[in-house]
Design an enzyme around this catalytic site. Structure first.
Site, PDB file in Angstrom:
ATOM      1  N   LEU A   1      20.019  10.610  -4.741  1.00  0.00           N
ATOM      2  CA  LEU A   1      20.587   9.266  -4.639  1.00  0.00           C
ATOM      3  C   LEU A   1      21.743   9.212  -3.644  1.00  0.00           C
ATOM      4  CD1 LEU A   1      20.563   8.177  -8.413  1.00  0.00           C
ATOM      5  CD2 LEU A   1      18.908   7.585  -6.640  1.00  0.00           C
ATOM      6  N   CYS A   2      21.573   9.911  -2.519  1.00  0.00           N
ATOM      7  CA  CYS A   2      22.611   9.906  -1.488  1.00  0.00           C
ATOM      8  C   CYS A   2      22.005   9.656  -0.106  1.00  0.00           C
ATOM      9  CB  CYS A   2      23.418  11.204  -1.510  1.00  0.00           C
ATOM     10  SG  CYS A   2      22.458  12.724  -1.640  1.00  0.00           S
ATOM     11  N   GLY A   3      21.027   8.764  -0.074  1.00  0.00           N
ATOM     12  CA  GLY A   3      20.434   8.378   1.201  1.00  0.00           C
ATOM     13  C   GLY A   3      19.705   9.529   1.869  1.00  0.00           C
TER      14      GLY A   3
ATOM     15  N   PHE B   1      21.016  12.116   3.204  1.00  0.00           N
ATOM     16  CA  PHE B   1      21.905  13.282   3.264  1.00  0.00           C
ATOM     17  C   PHE B   1      21.128  14.596   3.232  1.00  0.00           C
ATOM     18  CE2 PHE B   1      24.235  16.580   0.954  1.00  0.00           C
ATOM     19  CZ  PHE B   1      25.399  16.677   1.691  1.00  0.00           C
TER      20      PHE B   1
END
Length: 287
Positions: free
Chosen positions: A88-90, A92
């Site tokens: 849930l961090c794009g 990354f």
């Protein structure tokens, strides 16, 4: 058009998701502040240590780095892929994975092994790359001592001739919204010729000898380099997650507003139909 109950259920679902993403954004923002302060405070020390080592090496004759500066024909390469334990961090984690693939392609035909730091990178690369170690647990207690143990293992592998080059792949933290993928040479040490060193105004007093100082600084510099890379990645992770959750919250807000508009239109249409039915029934009775 969907019935009113379905639309109400979707509005409730989107509102619940929006609350979760908003909460995750605030949590990441709080963690980002601490991680950002840590990497910002560390960078000047790391840069000065590297500068000092390069200046000393540039003023010395011959091979001053011992086994860690040995330039060899590149046949065996080790890539250290630094990702996160959570999603849930794009983009990354996917950006690091893509860069690892690019490094593997660059050394096509040679032996390329991968060490992962982070569960997300390990889960994906385990299917396509030759992973020899996974150090995801380092995030449970991210201290210099724990990272130094990994750095010592890398140094031992290089000194023993297991690998001819070791590369670090990680996200460099620029700000909360921007992370830059870096591929950084860990070993062998960059030569003074490859580093832009200006030693015209350098004047050191050495105690003990210059050689002893350099040899003692090299392990410390390498441990600091790896610790800085993992700290950089850690701050980037929270910045990327905060940005991703901010966008997700905005998207959920827009979707909820659209659903509310759709609900109101459907409700208005239903009321209009009921009125028409009543009027039609009344006219039928009058006739």
């Amino acid at each position: 058009m969907a019935n009113l109950k379905e639309i109400r259920n979707r509005i409730a679902s989107v509102s619940s998701t929006m609350q979760i993403t908003s909460a995750m954004k605030m949590v990441s923002a709080a963690k980002l502040k601490k991680a950002q302060d840590a990497i910002t405070a560390m960078r000047p020390y790391s840069q000065k240590l590297t500068e000092l080592l390069q200046n000393l090496s540039a003023t010395m004759d011959g091979d001053t780095g011992g086994a860690f500066a040995e330039q060899r024909a590149i046949n065996k390469v080790l890539v250290v892929a630094i990702t996160s334990n959570r999603g849930l961090c794009g983009a990354f984690n996917s950006n690091v994975i893509k860069q690892v693939k690019a490094v593997e392609a660059m050394y096509a035909g040679k032996q390329v092994d991968v060490i992962t730091v982070g569960k997300k990178g390990n889960d994906v690369l385990d299917k396509t790359s030759n992973i020899t170690e996974n150090h995801s647990s380092v995030y449970d207690d991210l201290t210099f001592e724990n990272v130094a143990a990994i750095a010592e293992s890398l140094m031992d592998k290089f000194a023993a001739g297991e690998y001819d080059r070791i590369e670090l792949v990680y996200n460099h933290f620029k700000n909360a919204a921007t992370q830059q993928i870096l591929t950084e040479q860990f070993l062998p040490l960059a030569t003074a010729e490859n580093a832009d060193v200006d030693n015209s105004n350098v004047d050191y007093i050495f105690e003990p000898s210059k050689e002893e100082i350099v040899l003692s600084l090299i392990p410390l510099s390498l441990k600091t380099q790896l610790y800085k890379a993992i700290r950089d990645s850690f701050a980037s992770e929270h910045g990327a997650r905060m940005t991703a959750m901010h966008k997700a919250t905005d998207n959920a807000t827009d979707l909820r507003n659209q659903l509310k508009l759709t609900y109101n239109k459907a409700r208005q249409a239903a009321i209009t139909n009921e009125i028409l039915e009543i009027v039609g029934g009344a006219e039928a009775l009058n006739n």
